[in-house]
Design a protein around this motif. Structure first.
Motif, short mmCIF file in Angstrom:
data_model
loop_
_atom_site.label_atom_id
_atom_site.label_comp_id
_atom_site.label_asym_id
_atom_site.label_seq_id
_atom_site.Cartn_x
_atom_site.Cartn_y
_atom_site.Cartn_z
N HIS A 92 -5.36 -2.48 14.15
CA HIS A 92 -4.55 -3.23 13.18
C HIS A 92 -4.56 -4.67 13.65
CE1 HIS A 92 -1.04 -4.25 10.60
NE2 HIS A 92 -0.81 -5.11 11.60
N HIS A 111 -8.13 3.20 14.99
CA HIS A 111 -8.37 1.97 14.23
C HIS A 111 -7.69 0.79 14.92
CE1 HIS A 111 -4.25 2.53 12.66
NE2 HIS A 111 -4.32 1.29 12.19
N ARG A 160 0.85 -1.20 0.00
CA ARG A 160 0.00 0.00 0.00
C ARG A 160 0.89 1.24 0.00
NH1 ARG A 160 -2.25 0.51 6.28
NH2 ARG A 160 -0.21 0.91 7.20
N HIS A 192 1.88 -3.87 4.07
CA HIS A 192 0.99 -3.84 5.22
C HIS A 192 0.68 -5.28 5.61
CE1 HIS A 192 -3.05 -2.70 7.17
NE2 HIS A 192 -2.07 -2.34 7.99
N ASP A 224 -6.55 -3.16 8.60
CA ASP A 224 -6.96 -2.11 9.54
C ASP A 224 -8.48 -1.97 9.53
OD1 ASP A 224 -4.31 -1.61 10.06
OD2 ASP A 224 -4.17 0.16 8.75
ZN ZN Z 1 -2.33 -1.66 9.97
#
Ligand code: ZN
Length: 290
Positions: free
Chosen positions: A268, A266, A175, A187, A191
């Motif tokens: 992860h 968020h 990403r 990544h 997320d």
């Molecule tokens: Zn993440």
């Protein structure tokens, strides 16, 4: 009526120098005598024949039953093999416990008693072996196997680390750097955007091997599930577990936050298999079947 018209028979038995013995035999008595002499053995033979037929029939039935029992034992033997296979036990090359010796050995004579007796004896000898195999080998192995499978199943990450509908803000894979630099980064998780403080749930049973803070993942929890599976929950506002805790699937490990290298609230979420990050997409779809 005919007999009445016949005259009596006179039998004279003489011996030299002795007085003769005269026997007068009335035809009716003679008839009864002959009838008794012929009839009794005939009736006896008939009864014997009937009895023998009954015996033969009985023996046939017995042989049939014995054969059925042995066939059943053979079926049970095969089923035990299936169970052994399920329990992860090695297969036997030849399960010869059921072939009745009577079938292999030529049988002489006409009496069907011997095969039935031999078959039943053979069946009687097989039974303890089957019973012992079942109770001492198959049953414990099967129980251990099922327990191990249940453990493995519990250790497999399934479903979502957040309750309710998921809002994916970044997928797994390459990403663009979310911090504005014109570069790509790998990544290694997914997320999920969400409100601060929303409970974050363990997706499988396991042991907390990390409950820590670092500048990248912020407050994060890593769980070792065994069977080479680990999961990571990062950027948490607060942790709800500590190192060494044993957690069940669905247990709260912390609360959604914005700590570490994070551009907004968020979660992860990463899944590691044999130490390598894998795309959690597939695991998210797995429903809770317990
Ligand atoms: Zn993440």
């Amino acid at each position: 009526m005919v007999l009445r018209q016949l005259k009596p028979y006179t039998v004279l038995i003489t011996a030299t120098g002795e007085t003769p013995i005269t026997l007068v035999l009335h035809p009716t008595l003679l008839g009864v005598g002959i009838a008794l002499l012929l009839g009794v053995p005939a009736a006896w033979i008939t009864a014997l024949t009937w009895h023998n037929r009954q015996l033969a029939h009985h023996n046939d039935t017995l042989t049939e039953t014995a054969t059925e029992i042995l066939t059943e034992l053979e079926v049970i033997g095969s089923e035990i093999e299936v169970l052994k296979n399920r329990a992860g036990l090695p297969e036997e090359d030849a399960w010869d416990a059921v072939t009745p010796a009577a079938q292999a050995t030529p049988q002489g004579g006409v009496a069907p008693v011997a095969p039935a007796a031999t078959l039943l004896e053979s069946a009687k000898q097989k039974m303890p072996g089957l019973e012992a195999t079942l109770s001492t080998t198959v049953k414990p192995a099967l129980e251990a196997q099922l327990a191990s499978e249940a453990q493995q199943k519990a250790a497999f990450p399934r479903g979502k680390p957040l309750a309710g509908a998921l809002q994916i803000s970044s997928e797994f894979g390459l990403r663009l750097n979310p911090f504005g630099q014109r570069s790509y980064e790998m990544h290694d998780g997914i997320d999920f955007a969400g409100p601060l403080g929303k409970p974050v749930l363990a997706t499988a049973e396991g042991v907390v091997v990390k409950a820590d803070y670092d500048s990248g993942y912020g407050n994060h929890v890593r769980i070792d599930h065994g069977y080479n599976y680990e999961t990571l929950y990062a950027h948490l506002a607060r942790l709800d577990v500590k190192l060494g805790d044993r957690v069940r699937r669905g247990a709260v490990v912390g609360y959604l936050g914005n700590t570490g290298r994070s551009s907004g609230p968020h979660l992860h979420y990463s899944i590691y298999r044999n130490g390598q990050a894998v795309n959690p997409r597939y695991y998210l779809k797995l429903e809770d079947t317990e």
